[in-house]
Scaffold this motif. Structure first.
Motif, PDB file in Angstrom:
ATOM      1  N   TRP B 157       0.828  -1.210   0.000  1.00 38.69           N
ATOM      2  CA  TRP B 157       0.000   0.000   0.000  1.00 38.69           C
ATOM      3  C   TRP B 157       0.855   1.250   0.000  1.00 38.69           C
ATOM      4  O   TRP B 157       0.440   2.292  -0.550  1.00 38.69           O
ATOM      5  CB  TRP B 157      -0.984  -0.047   1.168  1.00 38.69           C
ATOM      6  N   ARG B 279      -4.283  -7.114  -2.066  1.00 39.65           N
ATOM      7  CA  ARG B 279      -4.827  -5.946  -2.758  1.00 39.65           C
ATOM      8  C   ARG B 279      -6.303  -5.736  -2.440  1.00 39.65           C
ATOM      9  O   ARG B 279      -6.876  -4.721  -2.789  1.00 39.65           O
ATOM     10  CB  ARG B 279      -4.590  -6.061  -4.267  1.00 39.65           C
ATOM     11  N   LEU B 280      -6.936  -6.687  -1.777  1.00 40.71           N
ATOM     12  CA  LEU B 280      -8.358  -6.544  -1.450  1.00 40.71           C
ATOM     13  C   LEU B 280      -8.582  -5.934  -0.073  1.00 40.71           C
ATOM     14  O   LEU B 280      -9.698  -5.592   0.275  1.00 40.71           O
ATOM     15  CB  LEU B 280      -9.063  -7.900  -1.525  1.00 40.71           C
ATOM     16  N   VAL B 281      -7.539  -5.850   0.740  1.00 41.33           N
ATOM     17  CA  VAL B 281      -7.701  -5.318   2.097  1.00 41.33           C
ATOM     18  C   VAL B 281      -6.765  -4.134   2.292  1.00 41.33           C
ATOM     19  O   VAL B 281      -5.548  -4.288   2.282  1.00 41.33           O
ATOM     20  CB  VAL B 281      -7.386  -6.403   3.155  1.00 41.33           C
ATOM     21  N   THR B 282      -7.338  -2.942   2.430  1.00 42.24           N
ATOM     22  CA  THR B 282      -6.508  -1.760   2.681  1.00 42.24           C
ATOM     23  C   THR B 282      -6.257  -1.634   4.179  1.00 42.24           C
ATOM     24  O   THR B 282      -7.195  -1.733   4.957  1.00 42.24           O
ATOM     25  CB  THR B 282      -7.229  -0.481   2.220  1.00 42.24           C
TER      26      THR B 282
END
Lengths: 265, 425
Positions: B157, B279-282
């Protein structure tokens, strides 16, 4: 702005995925974990072998039902600085698992585990894990105490911090449990330790009584070792390195002062 | 050669023969051993030596780590853990390298602030100063690239946020960002090129360091008095005087560095980076490494992304103008009663900006070490950002013109004798 939109989409996808299974009433902050005096803290800290062995037992009989530890191999269980099971005990633990392998004809067979094998996965893959757990994903525990802030205290407080009933006015989402130490206070994992003597500790080895609290502390010790298996080696070397550097500094200081004695500066 | 008429004289037949073919011994002797150095340098002048040492630590540990690391999105995280678990002393190499980045930055910030305080950027050392800024920018790039390599949540991120800066550029921004990624998002191709560049840049840094030292050796060192060297009485040969002094300070620096490596190796990192990239969990709170935090606060203080990015890079670019913005004839803040105060105010402002950079991005009141201040975080970071730029663009030129500096000593040796005499009487 485009980035913010992207983050918002990604965030909502993540939550829709059910990883954290947020409640509807906005986010609630997790309470700070309780502080425990762990034996491995501080520059001279080290693990208690018996505790690590008990902790492994708790992991194997409770956590491993849903959680994998993909980075650990059976051989790690007898390495210095860890639970230090004897070679024979470790091989027996490994052999008690059936591991998928190929025979000489390329057919898939099952063979007993060997020291070099990794701990078997709880589920074949993430989708299977979610399907079996109300769409929540039981995370891999290999480095869990490093992957959470104040990890050892966090895991201990989380697994002992369940409330039987949510406070008045809080509605739990289906399949979730109330735990104030988890973000949003709703967690998909049911309380793992529910009764004393849930795991049977060997009575003769000077082991304490398997209370819920004791089992929680033991499994946290095991997880903390698993996250940092070279911790004892690191701290022991560190003490030597620092002693060396302090002596070196003293010698360098004396040399420096002596050399500069005759220079006006 | 800076001061004095010293020159190397080969003593035996071989060194005479070599000297007329490849005068490498002469180069070493004149630039490292006999190099005349002001004799009044204090401990703040040892960070050049410490930085050279840290660059070597990072390059050597990094080369060995690269022998074991796998730059692939499915294997990078596990390969780092394999280094920690199965490579002999891999945990040492990895903690040395990750903490080494932080300590490299601690040293470079102290080195830069020392230059600010003693006016080391002023004529005739402008090029030396500019090369230093180039090194700092290269270090920032290298540190950022390296932080993505473990491919944890903060790696991923952080890389997403930073590379998205470039999408703020009008018209071509999106194309540039995709060109940097090698893809339409941060993914495996990004990781592989970041690894390649992370391996390249330290050698570029080493090259610019050579230029930096070259540019140092023409005018010679600045010193705490900020006055020119007048003659041989003002200097000592670099070796053994400063080799010994630097060695002592390097050893002290190493004690602190080693405390973190061996006893608190993850203190300067972020727990989320032990969660594999997803990439699905920020992450709830994306923060860069501590050494970018003041710049991150400047970026976030601006509502417009493009202007924020410009201001962030401007915060460093303004250093490049400093030699020409500073109107004072005196270098060292020791003799500048007003500028000295503004220097310390600037240090506090930079620290506060760093503190703000670590906070969540909302407009609640700032909680400063547990005490809630009656000022919103966004407003405060705007005030501090404006002050930061005013310090360089307005305060520095004006104070230089208006201030009456204290009397500057005639020479380093006279100042030293005066100090000694004063101490005796």
């Amino acid at each position: 702005m485009k980035l913010k939109a992207l983050l918002a989409i990604v965030l909502s996808l993540g939550l829709a995925g059910g990883a954290l299974a947020a409640g509807g009433e906005g986010s609630l902050e997790a309470k700070h974990p309780k502080k425990v005096d762990w034996s491995w803290e501080g520059p001279f800290g080290h693990f208690d072998r018996q505790q690590l062995q008990r902790g492994y037992l708790v992991y194997k009989e409770v956590c491993a039902a849903c959680h994998s530890m993909s980075l650990l191999s059976f051989r790690n269980l007898s390495q210095p600085g860890g639970p230090e099971f004897t070679e024979a005990q470790m091989k027996a633990i490994a052999a008690s698992y059936k591991i998928k392998a190929l025979d000489e004809k390329g057919e898939e067979v099952e063979r007993p585990g060997i020291p070099a094998d990794r701990f078997p996965l709880a589920y074949a893959n993430e989708r299977a894990a979610r399907a079996a757990n109300n769409n929540a994903y039981p995370v891999d525990l290999s480095v869990i105490t490093k992957a959470r802030h104040d990890g050892s205290n966090y895991v201990y407080t989380l697994i002992t911090g369940y409330s039987e009933q949510p406070p008045a006015g809080v509605t739990l989402l289906p399949g979730l449990y109330y735990n104030e130490y988890f973000p949003n206070h709703q967690i998909a994992m049911p309380a793992p330790l529910t009764a004393d003597d849930q795991v049977t500790y060997a009575p003769d080895a000077g082991n304490p009584k398997a209370t819920k609290d004791q089992m929680a502390k033991d499994v946290v010790a095991f997880l903390s070792w698993a996250a940092e298996p070279k911790m004892e080696e690191r701290k022991q070397l560190g003490v030597k390195v620092l002693i060396f550097l302090v002596l070196l500094s003293v010698l360098l200081y004396v040399a420096y002062r002596r050399l500069w004695r005759d220079v006006d500066h | 050669m800076a001061h004095g008429n010293y020159s190397y004289k080969p003593t035996n037949a071989f060194t005479k023969w070599l000297d007329s073919r490849l005068p490498i011994i002469r180069l070493i002797d004149e630039s490292v051993l006999a190099f005349p150095t002001p004799k009044n340098l204090n401990m703040w002048f040892t960070f050049g030596g410490i930085l050279t040492f840290m660059l070597a630590v990072q390059i050597v540990s990094g080369i060995v780590l690269a022998m074991h690391y796998v730059p692939h999105e499915t294997q990078a995280f596990d390969s780092v853990e394999r280094i920690m678990r199965d490579v002999n002393y891999g945990w040492l190499l990895r903690y040395m390298h990750s903490n080494g980045a932080s300590f490299f930055f601690i040293a470079v910030y102290l080195h830069i602030f020392r230059g600010l305080y003693y006016g080391s950027y002023k004529a005739p050392r402008e090029v030396l100063w500019l090369l230093g800024i180039v090194i700092y920018l290269l270090m920032m790039a290298t540190g950022f690239l390296g932080y993505t390599l473990p491919w944890g949540q903060m790696s991923f991120w952080g890389a997403t946020v930073i590379t998205n800066f470039f999408s703020a550029i009008p018209v071509i921004g999106e194309s540039i960002t995709q060109w940097l990624w090698g893809s339409f998002a941060v993914d495996n191709s990004t990781l592989q090129r970041f690894f390649s560049l992370h391996y390249l840049l330290p050698f570029v840094i080493a090259g610019v360091v050579v230029l930096h030292i070259w540019a140092l050796h023409v005018p010679g060192n600045n010193n705490p008095l900020g006055i020119d060297v007048k003659g041989p009485a003002d200097t000592v040969p670099f070796h053994p005087y400063y080799t010994t002094k630097d060695a002592f300070w390097i050893a002290l620096f190493l004690i602190v560095f080693c405390y973190f490596i061996f006893f608190n190796p993850n203190f300067l990192g972020h727990a989320d980076n032990y969660v594999p990239a997803n990439r699905l969990v920020t992450p709830a709170h994306i923060v860069p490494e501590w050494y970018y935090l003041p710049l991150y606060a400047i970026l976030r203080s601006v509502p417009d992304k493009l202007f924020g990015v410009i201001l962030m890079f401007g915060a460093i670019f303004v250093w490049a103008l400093l030699p020409w913005l500073d109107t004072s004839r005196v270098r060292s803040n020791r003799f500048r009663p007003f500028m000295k105060q503004f220097f310390w105010i600037l240090m506090v402002v930079i620290f506060l900006l760093g503190y703000l950079g670590a906070q969540t991005a909302d407009d609640s009141n700032l909680v400063f070490f547990g005490v809630e201040l009656p000022i919103g975080k966004i407003l405060l970071s705007r005030i501090l950002t404006i002050y930061y730029f005013l310090h360089f663009l307005l305060i520095t030129p004006l104070v230089g013109l208006m201030e009456t500096p204290h009397a500057v000593p005639e020479s380093i040796s006279k100042a030293v004798l005066a100090k000694k005499g004063g101490a005796q009487s």
